[in-house]
Motif scaffolding. Structure first.
Motif, short mmCIF file in Angstrom:
data_model
loop_
_atom_site.label_atom_id
_atom_site.label_comp_id
_atom_site.label_asym_id
_atom_site.label_seq_id
_atom_site.Cartn_x
_atom_site.Cartn_y
_atom_site.Cartn_z
N LYS A 1 -15.68 0.80 10.74
CA LYS A 1 -15.43 -0.57 10.27
C LYS A 1 -15.56 -0.68 8.75
CE LYS A 1 -16.84 -5.36 11.21
NZ LYS A 1 -15.51 -5.79 11.63
N ASN A 2 -16.23 0.29 8.13
CA ASN A 2 -16.55 0.15 6.71
C ASN A 2 -16.03 1.31 5.86
OD1 ASN A 2 -18.30 -2.35 6.72
ND2 ASN A 2 -19.34 -1.12 8.27
N LYS B 1 -14.51 -2.85 -3.63
CA LYS B 1 -14.31 -2.81 -2.18
C LYS B 1 -15.16 -1.71 -1.55
CE LYS B 1 -10.79 -2.29 1.42
NZ LYS B 1 -9.35 -2.06 1.71
N ASP B 2 -15.23 -0.55 -2.20
CA ASP B 2 -16.04 0.55 -1.68
C ASP B 2 -17.52 0.19 -1.70
OD1 ASP B 2 -13.87 2.17 -1.15
OD2 ASP B 2 -13.94 3.17 -3.10
N LYS C 1 -18.78 -2.84 -1.50
CA LYS C 1 -18.99 -3.82 -0.43
C LYS C 1 -19.05 -3.13 0.92
CE LYS C 1 -16.99 -8.02 1.59
NZ LYS C 1 -15.90 -9.02 1.50
N ASN C 2 -18.13 -2.19 1.17
CA ASN C 2 -18.12 -1.49 2.45
C ASN C 2 -19.37 -0.64 2.64
OD1 ASN C 2 -15.71 -2.46 3.50
ND2 ASN C 2 -14.47 -0.86 2.56
N ARG D 1 -22.32 -2.82 3.39
CA ARG D 1 -22.20 -3.37 4.74
C ARG D 1 -22.47 -2.29 5.79
NH1 ARG D 1 -16.82 -6.58 6.16
NH2 ARG D 1 -15.99 -4.45 6.01
N LEU D 2 -22.05 -1.06 5.53
CA LEU D 2 -22.34 0.05 6.44
C LEU D 2 -23.85 0.22 6.59
CD1 LEU D 2 -21.75 2.58 8.11
CD2 LEU D 2 -21.45 3.84 5.95
#
Length: 247
Positions: free
Chosen positions: A119-120, A214-215, A217-218, A221-222
């Motif tokens: 998802k991330n 974006k990376d 944020k991912n 979140r991971l």
């Protein structure tokens, strides 16, 4: 220790809100239970249990909780069986991630961990795919106070068998080889020190800094998704956390 401090990459989670503390205590109780089940209830003769108790005390887990977990692990109370598993994978831009789990249902845990990666912007890999990028070490973090003579404490720690001693942002970080962790920890216990962390950990040999928003944020979140998973005990990675997340 060369490179980005291990403490900088763990202190964020040490300062979790009280709402998260119960979840953390539940995970630690499971860790203590498994250690007691496999090696007995006396931490003097069970290194894994000693490490688990040190870790629990570093986050102020009540002694009653610790004692109950030990009793459950040694057969007093409801029996629960957990397997220890380490999943390895990659986050955004190939960030190396190791996920240490204790689970009573591998068929639940593996898909959940895989989903967090997928998802991330990451992917779950094979065993051994990233572990060679980490060294297992004892990590002891101590709050600097006016009563501490840093030079004297450094000499004592090194004489006890510590590998390295660093002071950064009001925190003393002592690293040891795994086999010397217990001796160093025990040697420092009676010195009226405030232990902020005390554990065996996987330390990255180098860290990677992400620059793409974006990376970032991912990746954040991971980590959050994995931390929220009840089966996940620890997450080790070579991601250099942004400064605004370290405070």
């Amino acid at each position: 220790m060369a490179g980005h401090s291990k403490w900088h990459n763990i202190k964020n989670k040490k300062g979790k809100a009280d709402a998260q503390r119960a979840k953390e205590f539940t995970k630690l109780a499971r860790y203590i239970m498994v250690a007691a089940r496999e090696g007995g209830k006396d931490p003097e003769y069970n290194q894994a249990l000693k490490v688990a108790i040190d870790k629990a005390k570093a986050v102020n887990m009540p002694n009653d909780n610790i004692d109950r977990a030990i009793k459950r692990g040694t057969g007093e109370g409801v029996q629960e069986n957990y397997d220890e598993i380490i999943y390895e994978g990659y986050g955004p831009q190939g960030i190396a991630v190791m996920v240490e789990c204790l689970t009573d249902n591998r068929n639940r845990t593996a898909p959940d961990v895989r989903h967090a990666f997928d998802k991330n912007g990451g992917n779950l890999g094979q065993s051994g795919c990233v572990s060679f990028m980490f060294d297992k070490k004892g990590v002891i973090a101590i709050e600097v106070t006016e009563n501490i003579d840093e030079d004297e404490l450094m000499m004592e720690a090194l004489e006890l068998g510590a590998e390295d001693f660093n002071v950064d942002d009001g925190v003393i970080e002592i690293t040891t080889a795994p086999e010397n962790y217990i001796a160093v920890r025990k040697g420092l216990e009676n010195k009226d020190l405030e232990f902020l962390a005390s554990e065996l950990s996987y330390i990255p040999q180098s860290y990677v800094k992400l620059t793409d928003e974006k990376d970032i944020k991912n990746m954040n979140r991971l980590i959050s998704m994995l931390e929220d998973n009840d089966d996940v005990q620890e997450i080790y990675h070579n991601y250099e956390l942004p400064e605004d997340l370290e405070d």
